[in-house]
Design a protein around this motif. Structure first.
Motif, PDB file in Angstrom:
ATOM      1  N   MET A 149       0.789  -1.246   0.037  1.00  0.00           N
ATOM      2  CA  MET A 149       0.029   0.005  -0.150  1.00  0.00           C
ATOM      3  C   MET A 149       0.658   1.333   0.225  1.00  0.00           C
ATOM      4  SD  MET A 149      -3.150  -0.713   0.106  1.00  0.00           S
ATOM      5  CE  MET A 149      -2.975  -2.436  -0.858  1.00  0.00           C
ATOM      6  N   PRO A 150       0.489   2.376  -0.629  1.00  0.00           N
ATOM      7  CA  PRO A 150       1.140   3.695  -0.563  1.00  0.00           C
ATOM      8  C   PRO A 150       1.596   4.211   0.856  1.00  0.00           C
ATOM      9  CG  PRO A 150      -0.930   3.758  -2.002  1.00  0.00           C
ATOM     10  CD  PRO A 150      -0.931   2.419  -1.354  1.00  0.00           C
ATOM     11  N   HIS A 151       2.526   4.817   0.896  1.00  0.00           N
ATOM     12  CA  HIS A 151       3.159   5.133   2.373  1.00  0.00           C
ATOM     13  C   HIS A 151       2.209   6.373   2.750  1.00  0.00           C
ATOM     14  CE1 HIS A 151       6.929   5.089   5.027  1.00  0.00           C
ATOM     15  NE2 HIS A 151       5.770   4.976   5.809  1.00  0.00           N
ATOM     16  N   ILE A 152       1.127   6.157   3.125  1.00  0.00           N
ATOM     17  CA  ILE A 152       0.298   7.390   3.783  1.00  0.00           C
ATOM     18  C   ILE A 152       0.175   7.172   5.205  1.00  0.00           C
ATOM     19  CG2 ILE A 152      -2.088   8.461   3.841  1.00  0.00           C
ATOM     20  CD1 ILE A 152      -2.484   7.440   0.605  1.00  0.00           C
ATOM     21  N   PRO A 153       0.583   8.441   5.895  1.00  0.00           N
ATOM     22  CA  PRO A 153       0.312   8.130   7.526  1.00  0.00           C
ATOM     23  C   PRO A 153      -1.195   7.769   7.897  1.00  0.00           C
ATOM     24  CG  PRO A 153       1.634  10.119   6.824  1.00  0.00           C
ATOM     25  CD  PRO A 153       1.094   9.527   5.498  1.00  0.00           C
ATOM     26  N   GLY A 154      -1.036   6.644   8.618  1.00  0.00           N
ATOM     27  CA  GLY A 154      -2.534   6.328   9.361  1.00  0.00           C
ATOM     28  C   GLY A 154      -3.231   5.142   8.247  1.00  0.00           C
ATOM     29  N   LEU A 155      -2.490   5.013   7.164  1.00  0.00           N
ATOM     30  CA  LEU A 155      -3.311   4.110   6.360  1.00  0.00           C
ATOM     31  C   LEU A 155      -3.759   2.874   6.788  1.00  0.00           C
ATOM     32  CD1 LEU A 155      -4.242   4.212   3.041  1.00  0.00           C
ATOM     33  CD2 LEU A 155      -2.237   2.730   2.816  1.00  0.00           C
ATOM     34  N   PRO A 156      -2.785   2.081   7.531  1.00  0.00           N
ATOM     35  CA  PRO A 156      -3.307   0.712   8.061  1.00  0.00           C
ATOM     36  C   PRO A 156      -4.670   0.989   8.922  1.00  0.00           C
ATOM     37  CG  PRO A 156      -0.773   0.847   8.271  1.00  0.00           C
ATOM     38  CD  PRO A 156      -1.615   2.292   7.764  1.00  0.00           C
ATOM     39  N   ALA A 157      -4.358   1.851   9.904  1.00  0.00           N
ATOM     40  CA  ALA A 157      -5.522   1.854  10.709  1.00  0.00           C
ATOM     41  C   ALA A 157      -6.938   2.406   9.821  1.00  0.00           C
ATOM     42  CB  ALA A 157      -5.335   3.038  11.774  1.00  0.00           C
ATOM     43  N   LEU A 158      -6.769   3.225   8.906  1.00  0.00           N
ATOM     44  CA  LEU A 158      -8.060   3.694   8.187  1.00  0.00           C
ATOM     45  C   LEU A 158      -8.617   2.515   7.359  1.00  0.00           C
ATOM     46  CD1 LEU A 158      -6.912   7.056   6.726  1.00  0.00           C
ATOM     47  CD2 LEU A 158      -8.984   6.663   8.168  1.00  0.00           C
ATOM     48  N   LEU A 159      -7.667   1.602   6.904  1.00  0.00           N
ATOM     49  CA  LEU A 159      -8.126   0.599   6.212  1.00  0.00           C
ATOM     50  C   LEU A 159      -8.973  -0.520   7.044  1.00  0.00           C
ATOM     51  CD1 LEU A 159      -5.217  -0.074   3.506  1.00  0.00           C
ATOM     52  CD2 LEU A 159      -7.739   0.623   2.777  1.00  0.00           C
ATOM     53  N   SER A 160      -8.221  -0.743   8.041  1.00  0.00           N
ATOM     54  CA  SER A 160      -8.687  -1.696   9.059  1.00  0.00           C
ATOM     55  C   SER A 160     -10.235  -1.482   9.791  1.00  0.00           C
ATOM     56  CB  SER A 160      -8.077  -1.823  10.316  1.00  0.00           C
ATOM     57  OG  SER A 160      -6.545  -2.411  10.006  1.00  0.00           O
ATOM     58  N   MET A 161     -10.326  -0.096  10.046  1.00  0.00           N
ATOM     59  CA  MET A 161     -11.516   0.527  10.488  1.00  0.00           C
ATOM     60  C   MET A 161     -12.764   0.436   9.292  1.00  0.00           C
ATOM     61  SD  MET A 161     -10.498   3.636  13.085  1.00  0.00           S
ATOM     62  CE  MET A 161      -9.382   4.534  11.812  1.00  0.00           C
ATOM     63  N   LEU A 162     -12.213   0.816   8.129  1.00  0.00           N
ATOM     64  CA  LEU A 162     -12.991   0.710   7.099  1.00  0.00           C
ATOM     65  C   LEU A 162     -13.853  -0.589   6.706  1.00  0.00           C
ATOM     66  CD1 LEU A 162     -14.579   2.517   4.672  1.00  0.00           C
ATOM     67  CD2 LEU A 162     -12.389   2.166   3.284  1.00  0.00           C
ATOM     68  N   PHE A 163     -12.995  -1.541   6.664  1.00  0.00           N
ATOM     69  CA  PHE A 163     -13.388  -2.741   6.095  1.00  0.00           C
ATOM     70  C   PHE A 163     -13.619  -4.007   7.472  1.00  0.00           C
ATOM     71  CE2 PHE A 163     -11.274  -1.296   2.426  1.00  0.00           C
ATOM     72  CZ  PHE A 163     -12.122  -1.155   1.534  1.00  0.00           C
ATOM     73  N   ALA A 164     -13.289  -3.738   8.599  1.00  0.00           N
ATOM     74  CA  ALA A 164     -13.670  -4.436   9.687  1.00  0.00           C
ATOM     75  C   ALA A 164     -15.001  -4.419   9.950  1.00  0.00           C
ATOM     76  CB  ALA A 164     -13.087  -3.969  11.051  1.00  0.00           C
ATOM     77  N   PRO A 165     -15.767  -5.870   9.984  1.00  0.00           N
ATOM     78  CA  PRO A 165     -16.919  -6.012  10.453  1.00  0.00           C
ATOM     79  C   PRO A 165     -17.412  -5.084  11.676  1.00  0.00           C
ATOM     80  CG  PRO A 165     -15.949  -8.204  10.152  1.00  0.00           C
ATOM     81  CD  PRO A 165     -15.019  -7.263  10.185  1.00  0.00           C
ATOM     82  N   VAL A 166     -16.665  -5.091  12.821  1.00  0.00           N
ATOM     83  CA  VAL A 166     -17.043  -4.594  13.870  1.00  0.00           C
ATOM     84  C   VAL A 166     -15.691  -3.643  14.377  1.00  0.00           C
ATOM     85  CG1 VAL A 166     -17.661  -4.733  16.293  1.00  0.00           C
ATOM     86  CG2 VAL A 166     -18.859  -6.003  14.747  1.00  0.00           C
ATOM     87  N   MET A 167     -15.761  -2.503  15.123  1.00  0.00           N
ATOM     88  CA  MET A 167     -14.528  -1.955  15.653  1.00  0.00           C
ATOM     89  C   MET A 167     -15.039  -1.439  16.888  1.00  0.00           C
ATOM     90  SD  MET A 167     -13.614   1.582  13.731  1.00  0.00           S
ATOM     91  CE  MET A 167     -14.620   3.182  14.265  1.00  0.00           C
ATOM     92  N   GLU A 168     -14.064  -1.475  17.656  1.00  0.00           N
ATOM     93  CA  GLU A 168     -14.039  -0.768  18.970  1.00  0.00           C
ATOM     94  C   GLU A 168     -12.884   0.394  19.316  1.00  0.00           C
ATOM     95  OE1 GLU A 168     -13.594  -1.863  23.761  1.00  0.00           O
ATOM     96  OE2 GLU A 168     -15.432  -2.846  22.614  1.00  0.00           O
ATOM     97  N   LEU A 169     -13.312   1.643  19.301  1.00  0.00           N
ATOM     98  CA  LEU A 169     -12.186   2.357  19.610  1.00  0.00           C
ATOM     99  C   LEU A 169     -11.670   2.594  20.722  1.00  0.00           C
ATOM    100  CD1 LEU A 169     -13.853   5.693  17.440  1.00  0.00           C
ATOM    101  CD2 LEU A 169     -11.725   4.481  16.832  1.00  0.00           C
ATOM    102  N   ARG A 170     -10.355   2.665  20.974  1.00  0.00           N
ATOM    103  CA  ARG A 170      -9.593   3.091  22.160  1.00  0.00           C
ATOM    104  C   ARG A 170      -9.528   4.575  22.686  1.00  0.00           C
ATOM    105  NH1 ARG A 170     -10.739  -2.079  23.638  1.00  0.00           N
ATOM    106  NH2 ARG A 170      -9.018  -3.670  22.869  1.00  0.00           N
TER     107      ARG A 170
END
Length: 1076
Positions: A912-933
């Protein structure tokens, strides 16, 4: 196959009763299959009919290790049922057997030559059964290293090309023996008629499902007796045969299983799917479920197609889905892996994605066919051979692609070939959107990388440029004598510029085009790939004692530990000073403030120019005058890249010659770079002239600049190759063809890292970096470790307290003495006074300390080793910006584990492109469920837990193996979480049922919704203002769900999903309210 037989039997008893199915085999268990396919007739079951065709094959004699004591004289270790393995001794037994077959052939034929020595004109073929490609490679090496044995060795494996597979059917050259090294593909799929000898290691690799991870794994296991009998039957087709089983007879009788365990009992179907409470809606198909049920691809590829429809990249996703459902059409020919890898890299361009390479290769083939270039089968085969593509397989992909297109049309999904005419950035945006879609389809196959230690890496490279240099170890004494051998070894990677020999190390530096952007050279990737492929780096050398005994009465021994630089551009071999790279580069700078003329813009923040102060102008003027007085002589060698020569340039209608470096040669012209000014031009080859040696002594006067503390913004990365077209045009308008004032921050590998100002006076100057940041093209960034190190040195040099700088140079007499000895030694070596080299040296490497290793984000795999398959473009990843600590992400289309379950193997990867915060954004976008810390004060988000959520009754996670805990390295706000939910809702609109569902939408409305989804996606990943960098803080209870006070949770449910039955692809995430 098990599943196929089950379906065939079901169909025969339901709607296909009059269909005749014929099963044929020489070794089939007739009664077992006849009973399985029994037909119910008049309240009883009749077995299927059995027809036996009479015919007797030639006899095949069986031998075991007990019968081969005359072949192996040492005691062999006993085989263990729990530890299937091939020891070195067993390999040697197989090699000895092959050597012995000449005697056996002679004994049978009873013929001898007139001298009494045996001679066999037709030597029978040998078929060796091995469990996998690694074992085939090892055996191939053993056999090819045998001297004067006249063997033609062919590998036979599902991954070798069809052409290579066809070679096994060819008759060997008279007097040669054909040896086929095969997996169980030759057990039943391929029959080679002229095989007389079978050597069976009695091993196979079985596809099983790993109990811990549920990922598939190929495990080494003992083959069954039925499989071994099938292998034995490969011999004795045309004459009496021999089968050698390389196990002991008692082990065969007591331990080898009679039958193989059916794949259904060891594969993915063997894993229980029961997890907690059952869902009352299980078994009902949603819109997505109905689409997936109609597509002949797996679930993840079906999801890829649906997301491709949502985001307007359906055509690309159909090509990828068709390609990944069948055997890969890219081929890596046996022993030509490096060329195949290079070709695949060329197809993927800058996307760093195996899937993108599949798309580009498929479209290139389609385009050539449409132009009529591949009208004849031979032309098509030649094209495939040139591009390392199997034509038969790419045709199969084309058929499946068309079928998928037809099947999805019933769900109102169509390929749209239109593209916006006015959007010049469309191609780059489309590439990024495809990468996001791949991440969505292959969730949760997410991986990130560790960070290299910059300080250690700089030491390891001894100040060399990591983007152009690789390291070799175990270099023999006086290694510089063998520089031509070394250059030859790496010629297939790229143009070698120089080699520095430093003790037992050598630093090979490849040529960099001065007008290309800063990135790790393809040549570095190819060199590291050589190491990965275990390409032998062998030198023919003299022993140190022999050299010292024959040259200058041993006086050359003082060169043993001398650092020697071989410069191929200047064609010199000289001793070099062992010093910190930063200092001697910094001593070139006489002033921190320079006034320069910009002559060439490479990319945003990277440009060439020359100094226009009085002293510099005088040097250039004098140099030009001296060149103009020369009697010009044509080049003595054919022009080639990296060659320094004299080239003409016309300025104000007056043509003069200047020092230049050749960049490219094309036909009768070349592109040259003027090394004293920094500009380039196209010139005819016949006007290039030789440069006298004395003109190479003056350092090149052009300077290379890079604006410090700056990196591209997320929007620039998405909308271009590193920088967007708009950013490039804006930067060029600011600096091109004008005088700039620059303040030197540091000097790294000859490049000046600077602050650039748009005025000659500092007090009213405008900083170019500030302009680019303000307009959203760039964002502030850290400088690399080497730059910071150089900055401190420069501060020391130019501080008021520094009245002098210690001279660290080598005394001139000592340097001249060493230079003389190097010349004497090289002359002795080239004139063969040392004789022929009588030793072999095996070098270790190549290495690059900035090579990255990845690890999994999912809980089950977090502490497992990760390996990327060697066919993947990303099997070699080198960090271009180690100073950037933001996490980088890799997505894999499929995963498997090794036999021990400790190492994961990734296939068809995308970086993936080297965009700051990209792993977190993709995980939150496509995860069935998320819980923010949240932090303890509840004022900001610190991370997120992604997965299937938890059971409200028991509190236990639903699928803990695939849960992902991430700590944010950039600041996310409530607005970001809302934007993610808005985008999930936009996806749902295009993949849902009902009166407003996608089946009821017209083409214009679908296009409108697709454009909306694309814009929302780009807005989420490319905010106008960059997200603030923060230090990651891990949650005190990682992987624990339900850690938030329910009073702070804000529901974001859809009206449709709140009715009980959720037909949407993505439910909306619950948000957490932050305290002000």
């Amino acid at each position: 196959m098990d599943f196929l037989l089950l379906v065939v039997r079901k169909l025969l008893r339901t709607n296909s009763r009059f269909v005749k199915v014929v099963l044929m085999s020489a070794t089939i268990s007739c009664k077992e299959f006849a009973d399985y396919f029994a037909v119910p007739v008049q309240n009883k079951v009749n077995p299927a009919c059995i027809f036996e065709v009479e015919g007797k094959p030639y006899a095949v004699e069986e031998y075991y290790l007990d019968d081969l004591e005359h072949v192996h004289h040492s005691r062999l270790s006993p085989h263990l049922l729990e530890e299937p393995v091939i020891t070195k001794d067993i390999y040697e037994v197989a090699v000895s057997l092959i050597q012995m077959f000449d005697d056996l052939d002679m004994k049978e034929s009873g013929t001898k030559t007139w001298s009494g020595t045996p001679f066999v004109s037709e030597r029978s073929s040998v078929l060796v059964f091995l469990p996998g490609l690694g074992e085939i490679n090892y055996m191939h090496e053993l056999l090819t290293n045998m001297v004067h044995k006249r063997l033609q060795v062919y590998p036979l494996h599902s991954s070798v090309t069809l052409e290579e597979q066809n070679n096994v059917f060819l008759s060997p050259v008279p007097g040669y023996r054909k040896v086929i090294l095969s997996t169980n593909i030759a057990e039943s799929s391929v029959t080679v008629p002229d095989v007389k000898y079978v050597i069976d290691f009695c091993l196979t690799r079985t596809l099983v499902c790993d109990e811990d991870t549920n990922y598939q794994s190929l495990r080494l296991s003992w083959a069954s007796k039925t499989s071994c009998d099938q292998r034995k039957g490969r011999a004795g087709r045309v004459s009496k045969g021999y089968c050698y089983r390389l196990i002991h007879k008692d082990f065969w009788d007591s331990s080898i299983p009679n039958h193989v365990i059916p794949e259904m009992l060891v594969g993915a179907l063997a894993v229980s799917g029961q997890r907690g409470d059952e869902n009352p809606y299980d078994g009902e198909l949603t819109f997505l479920g109905r689409v997936l049920a109609q597509l002949p691809v797996n679930q993840q590829l079906g999801k890829l197609i649906v997301l491709g429809h949502v985001f307007g990249c359906l055509d690309e996703c159909l090509i990828i889905a068709a390609s990944l459902s069948l055997k890969n059409f890219f081929v890596m020919p046996f022993r030509q892996h490096l060329d195949g890898y290079r070709n695949k890299v060329d197809f993927c361009g800058n996307s760093k994605s195996d899937c993108a390479a599949l798309v580009e290769a498929f479209r290139a083939w389609q385009t050539c066919r449409q132009r009529g270039e591949l009208r004849h089968p031979k032309d098509e085969l030649d094209w495939g051979r040139l591009n390392y593509i199997q034509i038969k397989r790419i045709r199969e992909v084309a058929e499946l692609y068309e079928e998928l297109k037809t099947r999805i049309s019933q769900f109102n999904m169509y390929v749209d070939s239109r593209r916006p005419v006015m959007d010049q950035e469309y191609t780059y945006k489309q590439r990024f959107i495809l990468q996001v879609v791949l991440a969505g389809a292959f969730y949760p196959n997410y991986f990130t990388f560790g960070h290299p230690d910059e300080e250690m890496a700089v030491r390891e490279l001894a100040g060399k440029d990591p983007k152009t240099t690789i390291v070799l170890k175990h270099v023999p004494p006086y290694g510089f004598l063998y520089y031509k051998q070394l250059q030859s070894l790496f010629r297939q990677c790229g143009q070698v510029r120089s080699i520095v020999f430093d003790g037992a190390k050598a630093f090979v530096e490849f040529s960099r085009n001065p007008t290309e952007r800063f990135k790790t050279l393809p040549a570095v990737y190819m060199a590291i790939k050589m190491s990965q492929l275990k390409v032998s780096l062998e030198l023919s050398v003299h022993s140190a004692e022999e050299i010292e005994g024959k040259v200058q009465g041993g006086a050359v021994s003082k060169l043993r530990n001398t650092r020697v630089n071989v410069d191929f551009q200047k064609q010199t071999v000289d001793p070099v000073q062992v010093s910190c790279n930063t200092l001697d580069r910094s001593q070139m700078i006489t002033d921190l403030f320079l006034t320069i003329d910009v002559t060439e813009v490479v990319e945003v923040g990277h440009f060439w120019g020359y100094r226009i102060d009085e002293k510099s102008s005088e040097i250039l003027k004098k140099l030009t005058a001296e060149i103009s007085r020369l009697k010009l002589v044509p080049l003595p060698v054919h022009p080639h890249p990296d060659l320094v020569c004299l080239a003409p340039f016309a300025d104000f209608d007056k043509e003069s010659y200047f020092r230049a470096q050749i960049l490219y040669v094309s036909g009768n012209s070349a592109e040259v770079f003027f090394v004293d000014y920094g500009n380039r031009a196209h010139v005819a080859l016949d006007v290039l002239m030789e440069i006298p040696c004395q003109f190479l002594e003056l350092p090149f006067q052009a300077l290379e600049f890079k604006i410090c503390k700056m990196r591209p913004s997320a929007r620039c990365l998405v909308c271009g190759e590193h920088w967007s077209g708009r950013a490039s045009r804006r930067f060029s308008s600011l600096v091109s063809g004008r005088a700039l004032l620059v303040k030197v921050f540091s000097v790294v590998h000859g490049v000046l890292h600077v602050d650039a100002y748009l005025s000659s006076a500092l007090q009213d100057a405008v900083n170019v970096r500030d302009v680019l940041v303000k307009e959203g093209y760039a964002e502030l960034a850290e400088e690399p470790y080497e730059s910071k190190q150089s900055h401190e040195v420069l501060k020391g040099l130019f501080s008021k307290s520094a009245e002098y700088v210690t001279d660290m140079s080598v005394p001139s007499t000592l340097r001249d003495d060493k230079k003389y000895l190097i010349r004497i030694l090289l002359e002795s070596f080239s004139s063969n006074k040392l004789g022929n080299p009588n030793c072999k040296a095996i070098l270790h490497g190549p290495f690059n300390p900035y090579e990255l290793r990845c690890h999994s984000l999912t809980r089950i795999s977090k502490f497992r080793r990760v390996r990327i398959e060697k066919e993947s473009i990303n099997s070699v990843i080198v960090s271009d910006s180690p100073e950037d600590v933001h996490q980088r992400m890799l997505v894999a289309a499929s995963l498997s584990v090794d036999a021990t379950g400790s190492t994961m193997l990734l296939r068809e990867t995308s970086l993936m492109p080297h965009i700051p915060g990209l792993p977190a954004l993709l995980s939150m976008l496509f995860a069935p469920v998320m819980e923010l810390r949240v932090d303890r004060d509840g004022k900001c988000y610190t991370g997120v837990l992604c997965g299937l959520g938890w059971n409200p009754t028991t509190g236990a996670p639903l699928l803990p193996e695939h849960d992902m805990e991430l700590a944010f390295d950039v600041q996310f706000s409530v607005e970001d979480a809302i934007e993610i939910n808005i985008l999930r809702a936009a996806i749902n609109k295009l993949v849902c049922d009902g009166p407003n569902g996608s089946m009821c939408l017209g083409p214009e409305r679908i296009t409108q919704l697709q454009d909306n989804a694309r814009q929302k996606l780009l807005g989420l990943f490319c905010p106008l203002k960059p997200r603030e960098k923060i230090v990651p803080k891990w949650h005190e209870k990682p992987y624990e769900w339900n850690q938030v006070d329910l009073k702070l949770v804000m529901e974001q449910a859809d009206r449709e999903s709140s009715r009980g039955k959720n037909t949407f692809l993505y439910q909306l995430h619950k948000l957490i309210v932050l305290s002000s």
